[in-house]
Scaffold this active site. Structure first.
Site, PDB file in Angstrom:
ATOM      1  N   HIS A  64      23.924  44.734  46.171  1.00 10.20           N
ATOM      2  CA  HIS A  64      23.287  43.959  47.245  1.00 10.20           C
ATOM      3  C   HIS A  64      21.773  44.124  47.241  1.00 10.20           C
ATOM      4  O   HIS A  64      21.034  43.155  47.458  1.00 10.20           O
ATOM      5  CB  HIS A  64      23.919  44.338  48.595  1.00 10.20           C
ATOM      6  N   ASP A  88      30.789  38.754  52.697  1.00  8.31           N
ATOM      7  CA  ASP A  88      30.873  40.108  53.272  1.00  8.31           C
ATOM      8  C   ASP A  88      29.603  40.477  54.031  1.00  8.31           C
ATOM      9  O   ASP A  88      29.614  41.376  54.864  1.00  8.31           O
ATOM     10  CB  ASP A  88      31.155  41.134  52.159  1.00  8.31           C
ATOM     11  N   ASP A 157      25.817  34.649  45.366  1.00 10.37           N
ATOM     12  CA  ASP A 157      26.678  35.837  45.362  1.00 10.37           C
ATOM     13  C   ASP A 157      28.126  35.380  45.277  1.00 10.37           C
ATOM     14  O   ASP A 157      28.849  35.381  46.263  1.00 10.37           O
ATOM     15  CB  ASP A 157      26.438  36.670  46.628  1.00 10.37           C
ATOM     16  N   PRO A 164      37.736  29.496  43.542  1.00  9.20           N
ATOM     17  CA  PRO A 164      36.761  28.770  44.360  1.00  9.20           C
ATOM     18  C   PRO A 164      35.337  28.779  43.807  1.00  9.20           C
ATOM     19  O   PRO A 164      34.550  27.894  44.130  1.00  9.20           O
ATOM     20  CB  PRO A 164      36.811  29.476  45.726  1.00  9.20           C
TER      21      PRO A 164
HETATM   22  N1  AG3 Z   1      30.505  39.250  43.915  1.00  4.62           N
HETATM   23  C1  AG3 Z   1      30.609  39.524  42.481  1.00  4.62           C
HETATM   24  C2  AG3 Z   1      31.841  40.239  42.130  1.00  4.62           C
HETATM   25  C3  AG3 Z   1      32.246  40.145  40.717  1.00  4.62           C
HETATM   26  C4  AG3 Z   1      33.189  41.257  40.436  1.00  4.62           C
HETATM   27  N2  AG3 Z   1      34.080  40.985  39.356  1.00  4.62           N
HETATM   28  C5  AG3 Z   1      35.152  41.713  39.092  1.00  4.62           C
HETATM   29  N3  AG3 Z   1      35.437  42.759  39.810  1.00  4.62           N
HETATM   30  N4  AG3 Z   1      35.935  41.347  38.138  1.00  4.62           N
HETATM   31  C6  AG3 Z   1      30.548  40.338  44.785  1.00  4.62           C
HETATM   32  C7  AG3 Z   1      30.390  40.000  46.222  1.00  4.62           C
HETATM   33  C8  AG3 Z   1      29.744  41.107  46.939  1.00  4.62           C
HETATM   34  N5  AG3 Z   1      28.941  40.670  48.018  1.00  4.62           N
END
Ligand code: AG3
Length: 274
Positions: A64, A88, A157, A164
């Site tokens: 973050h 989140d 993010d 999705p």
């Molecule tokens: N977004 C990216 C997460 C990617 C993780 N990939 C995985 N574990 N295969 C995270 C959102 C956090 N705010």
């Protein structure tokens, strides 16, 4: 719960990450994905979407902070910030540490992710109720298409590019991000592991390059993501200047020096930018 219950993320068909589970706090099928909140000894609470770990109490700050402070310090005057995904609230919390940000718009397609964060991740969802935070439960692609020159910085993010988030990884999306940004606009998009998903890193670089004249990437170490070595793709309308001096941020991973080092890339990463 019995003391030998494990959660396994299949990072690929051949690689897993396993965490011993103390408790399952929520398990739900939302209109968009499978949502799971676990309590673990190793990483505290863990948010999982469609089997992929999104964030954990113990290492969330790395991701973050790097998603927020790098583009915000590279922009001369970041007043309006858009966050696509990130339901989140972790990126939102970091963005709002910058006093010059007047509005931050969080655009999350799945309201249940925000609900889970409010219920189980108070340290992430803390900024939802700040006056400068604007929450939109809607499709980020459409939101961005309708946001002409509205933002100084856009932070994508997303989850992995299946389900999705798929549309957030293509050139058409980066072109509408370009149009949604003002003249000094900067975008950052999480772009996966260079070791495990080199083709995705390249795809994000190519997509950004189809819209932005300046494109690069930087690294961060997120323990619970596949391989732990993570890339962040960055696109800018102007050549990148020396970062503004940003002081007084309460951070545990990001510093100006860490940021400078994050752009020093090993050859195996640099070759994914070509
Ligand atoms: N977004 C990216 C997460 C990617 C993780 N990939 C995985 N574990 N295969 C995270 C959102 C956090 N705010």
């Amino acid at each position: 719960m019995a003391d030998n219950v494990w959660f396994t993320e299949f990072q690929t068909d051949d690689v897993t990450l396993g965490l011993r589970v103390k408790a399952v706090l929520r398990q739900e099928t939302t209109p968009f994905q499978e949502l799971l909140v676990l309590d673990t000894d190793a990483y505290g609470r863990v948010l999982v979407l469609d089997g992929a770990i999104q964030t954990t109490d113990r290492d969330e700050f790395v991701y973050h902070e790097m998603m927020a402070h790098v583009p915000l310090s590279l922009h001369p005057h970041p007043r309006r910030v858009g966050i696509i995904g990130g339901g989140d609230g972790g990126v939102l919390r970091e963005v709002l540490k910058h006093p010059e940000v007047e509005e931050a718009h969080l655009v999350e397609i799945d309201e249940r992710v925000m609900a889970a964060s409010r219920d189980f991740f108070p340290a992430l969802s803390v900024a939802f109720d700040y006056a400068r935070a604007h929450l939109h439960v809607t499709d980020g692609i459409r939101f961005i298409q309708e946001a002409a020159a509205k933002f100084d910085v856009i932070i994508v993010d997303s989850t992995d590019p299946v389900g999705p988030a798929e549309g957030l990884f293509g050139p058409a999306f980066y072109q509408s991000v370009f149009a949604a940004l003002g003249e000094d606009g900067i975008v950052v998009a999480q772009s996966e592991s260079p070791l495990l998903e080199p083709e995705l890193v390249k795809k994000v670089q190519r997509g950004l390059r189809s819209a932005f004249p300046t494109v690069t990437l930087y690294l961060g170490a997120v323990a619970t993501y596949p391989t732990g070595l993570w890339t962040f793709g960055l696109g800018s309308k102007k050549p990148l200047a020396t970062p503004r001096q940003v002081s007084g941020l309460d951070t545990r991973y990001w510093t100006a020096e860490v940021q400078a080092a994050a752009f020093v890339l090993p050859p195996m990463v640099r070759e994914l930018m070509e």
